[in-house]
Design a protein around this motif. Structure first.
Motif, PDB file in Angstrom:
ATOM      1  N   SER A  52      -7.344   0.425  -6.210  1.00  0.00           N
ATOM      2  CA  SER A  52      -7.452   1.617  -5.370  1.00  0.00           C
ATOM      3  C   SER A  52      -8.408   1.332  -4.221  1.00  0.00           C
ATOM      4  CB  SER A  52      -7.975   2.794  -6.189  1.00  0.00           C
ATOM      5  OG  SER A  52      -7.120   3.076  -7.277  1.00  0.00           O
ATOM      6  N   THR A  89     -10.784   8.696   1.864  1.00  0.00           N
ATOM      7  CA  THR A  89      -9.361   8.591   1.535  1.00  0.00           C
ATOM      8  C   THR A  89      -9.195   7.611   0.377  1.00  0.00           C
ATOM      9  OG1 THR A  89      -8.948   6.753   3.080  1.00  0.00           O
ATOM     10  CG2 THR A  89      -8.707   8.998   3.939  1.00  0.00           C
ATOM     11  N   THR A 118       0.859  -1.199   0.000  1.00  0.00           N
ATOM     12  CA  THR A 118       0.000   0.000   0.000  1.00  0.00           C
ATOM     13  C   THR A 118       0.883   1.233   0.000  1.00  0.00           C
ATOM     14  OG1 THR A 118      -0.140   0.055   2.416  1.00  0.00           O
ATOM     15  CG2 THR A 118      -1.847  -1.185   1.244  1.00  0.00           C
ATOM     16  N   ASN A 119       0.442   2.276  -0.705  1.00  0.00           N
ATOM     17  CA  ASN A 119       1.213   3.521  -0.690  1.00  0.00           C
ATOM     18  C   ASN A 119       0.379   4.709  -1.148  1.00  0.00           C
ATOM     19  OD1 ASN A 119       1.297   3.591  -3.611  1.00  0.00           O
ATOM     20  ND2 ASN A 119       3.003   2.131  -3.545  1.00  0.00           N
ATOM     21  N   ASN A 120       0.938   5.899  -0.962  1.00  0.00           N
ATOM     22  CA  ASN A 120       0.387   7.173  -1.436  1.00  0.00           C
ATOM     23  C   ASN A 120      -1.061   7.390  -1.000  1.00  0.00           C
ATOM     24  OD1 ASN A 120       0.361   9.651  -2.769  1.00  0.00           O
ATOM     25  ND2 ASN A 120      -0.262   8.765  -4.728  1.00  0.00           N
ATOM     26  N   LYS A 121      -1.284   7.349   0.291  1.00  0.00           N
ATOM     27  CA  LYS A 121      -2.629   7.598   0.820  1.00  0.00           C
ATOM     28  C   LYS A 121      -2.967   9.078   0.695  1.00  0.00           C
ATOM     29  CE  LYS A 121      -5.506   6.630   4.873  1.00  0.00           C
ATOM     30  NZ  LYS A 121      -5.526   5.991   6.214  1.00  0.00           N
ATOM     31  N   ARG A 122      -4.143   9.371   0.092  1.00  0.00           N
ATOM     32  CA  ARG A 122      -4.584  10.751  -0.088  1.00  0.00           C
ATOM     33  C   ARG A 122      -5.870  10.997   0.691  1.00  0.00           C
ATOM     34  NH1 ARG A 122      -3.469   7.167  -3.969  1.00  0.00           N
ATOM     35  NH2 ARG A 122      -5.061   7.798  -5.494  1.00  0.00           N
ATOM     36  N   TYR A 131     -10.690   2.806  -1.354  1.00  0.00           N
ATOM     37  CA  TYR A 131     -11.416   3.996  -0.927  1.00  0.00           C
ATOM     38  C   TYR A 131     -12.030   3.708   0.441  1.00  0.00           C
ATOM     39  CZ  TYR A 131     -11.210   5.447  -5.875  1.00  0.00           C
ATOM     40  OH  TYR A 131     -10.798   5.797  -7.136  1.00  0.00           O
ATOM     41  N   GLU A 135      -6.072   5.069  -1.457  1.00  0.00           N
ATOM     42  CA  GLU A 135      -4.742   4.499  -1.283  1.00  0.00           C
ATOM     43  C   GLU A 135      -4.477   3.494  -2.393  1.00  0.00           C
ATOM     44  OE1 GLU A 135      -2.147   2.945   2.582  1.00  0.00           O
ATOM     45  OE2 GLU A 135      -4.334   2.971   2.627  1.00  0.00           O
ATOM     46  N   ASN A 136      -3.253   3.464  -2.889  1.00  0.00           N
ATOM     47  CA  ASN A 136      -2.871   2.521  -3.945  1.00  0.00           C
ATOM     48  C   ASN A 136      -2.494   1.178  -3.335  1.00  0.00           C
ATOM     49  OD1 ASN A 136      -3.144   4.779  -5.567  1.00  0.00           O
ATOM     50  ND2 ASN A 136      -0.950   5.235  -5.566  1.00  0.00           N
TER      51      ASN A 136
END
Length: 462
Positions: A179, A162, A152-156, A181, A164-165
């Motif tokens: 992704s 939110t 998992t990475n790049n949580k927005r 959500y 997250e990838n």
């Protein structure tokens, strides 16, 4: 004895004449097509490779006064079909194994209806289909689950949710990317919703997919969208043409199972409220996964339910699941969801155009075996086409809110309609797990389809 020899001679002579006649009437397919064009004053186009080195036996005997009957007679032995493009213009294409006519689809439903007339007989049929499908997919038993940690990475942080990838290793060296959500704020156990991608341009990165998943999260659910096999970031491992390999159907099924395993491991995941929805090829996955996995408690297949169309890609029908039970179709497969809540979204401009009068009554009959006809719904859009557009998404939101008891009042505008304007549509690059050029793909990752075949064969052997 003399009479017997005479008979044998005559028989051999007849066989010889038959063989000679066969050769005499045998013509190259390309030549026969030219004859048809001249006789019926039509134009027929085709890729050269489709007709190369193909011959038609008894060619002239196959002609009829009717053009279409002549084409059927000529092409029936060639695994080729034809389609009309314009007045007097036609094209040849490989045999569409996944297609029947609407009339043939309706006839199959009529036949299937004779196989069961109550809950017990239907459950017996369902068990038979389910066991066969697992076997056809080569997932009985399931291969061992990799022990690797989910990436998992790049949580927005967005407005109310939110993103997250995520990458999950489904079998050794093979990843499915997606992704995740999540609601920005939530209390207690919350629903889980799978969103498999379909054959739409731009894959899971497209705006309508982002709207749908973000709104699910803003409604209070865990939503996960993910790539088709050999689409999106999966093309870092496999060529895009590998998507049309039959094994793609198995990999996509396994991906959904692994994703659901992971999502249900969340401490706040509600195992009693697990949904799945996808459009087109994602609709095919929605029906199949629901039929196979009893953990799914609600399904919404979109623009895919049809008695005569089984999916135009081997990733939907390549493993032969539709051959189970001496022949099934997507309507019977969708019926395997009963008595769990199901919403069918259909339209007037693709193969779902007959759902209200043909396919939906069949589902209602099966749900009726459980006394649950109210649990299956159909919303039909006669003026719309093949998409997961806003009107279809709004129908989804209403269904989810009702069945999963979600409080969506705060997400509606002043007119009481769901408001998607607070969703941020991100650029594709923000959603890449492994970097813009795949630079972060694990070194142990499989890099070609041939290696995948070996890895998969080994996985199901153990």
């Amino acid at each position: 004895m003399k009479f017997l020899k005479t008979c044998c001679f005559l028989l051999l002579s007849y066989c010889s004449l038959a063989q000679n006649a066969d050769n005499a009437f045998k013509k190259p397919l390309k030549e026969v097509i030219a004859q048809i064009e001249t006789r019926f004053k039509v134009k027929i186009r085709y890729p050269e490779d489709l007709v190369k080195d193909k011959w038609v036996t008894y060619a002239d005997w196959r002609f009829r006064p009717d053009f279409e009957k002549t084409m059927t007679n000529v092409l029936s032995s060639q695994d080729i079909t034809f389609a009309k493009e314009a007045e007097k213009k036609y094209k040849l294409q490989p045999y569409q194994y996944h297609l029947k006519t609407p009339e043939e689809g309706e006839q199959q439903l009529t036949y299937l209806s004779t196989l069961y007339n109550d809950e017990a007989s239907w459950e017996k049929r369902k068990d038979e289909l389910q066991a066969c499908m697992w076997k056809a997919l080569k997932l009985s038993p399931l291969p061992a689950k990799p022990t690797s940690k989910v990436i998992t990475n790049n949580k927005r942080i967005m407005n109310g949710y939110t993103v997250e990838n995520v990458a999950i290793e489904t079998i050794s060296g093979v990843y499915v990317c997606g992704s995740l959500y999540m609601p920005l704020e939530s209390k207690g156990k919350i629903p889980v919703i799978l969103n498999p991608d379909g054959h739409f341009g731009d894959g899971r990165y497209r705006a309508d997919c982002q709207y749908r998943c973000a709104m699910q999260a803003r409604m209070g659910a865990i939503a996960f969208s993910y790539d088709l096999f050999a689409w999106g970031e999966s093309t870092l491992q496999f060529k895009s043409e590998n998507h049309r390999k039959s094994l793609a159907q198995t990999m996509q099924t396994l991906n959904s199972i692994r994703i659901l395993d992971w999502l249900l491991s969340f401490s706040n995941a509600d195992a009693s409220r697990v949904g799945i929805t996808g459009g087109s090829g994602g609709g095919s996955q929605t029906m199949l996964i629901t039929a196979l996995d009893d953990r799914i408690t609600l399904s919404v297949p979109v623009v895919m339910l049809s008695s005569y169309h089984s999916g135009g890609c081997p990733c939907e029908s390549g493993m032969g699941v539709h051959l189970c039970g001496n022949g099934t179709n997507n309507v019977e497969i969708a019926s395997m969801a009963a008595p769990r809540p199901q919403l069918i979204l259909s339209d007037g401009k693709d193969w779902t155009q007959h759902v209200p009068e043909t396919e939906f009554p069949f589902l209602q009959k099966v749900y009726g075996f459980y006394g649950k006809t109210d649990e299956v719904k159909n919303v039909h859009f006669p003026e719309e086409g093949h998409d997961y557009g806003k009107s279809k998404r709004l129908a989804l939101y209403d269904f989810l809110a009702k069945k999963f008891q979600l409080d969506v009042k705060k997400l509606k505008d002043k007119t009481g309609v769901m408001d998607e304007s607070k969703v941020t549509v991100e650029p594709f690059s923000a959603m890449y797990v492994f970097g813009e050029k795949g630079e972060n793909l694990p070194k142990s990752a499989v890099k070609d389809f041939e290696t995948l075949e070996k890895v998969f064969a080994e996985a199901i052997k153990n």
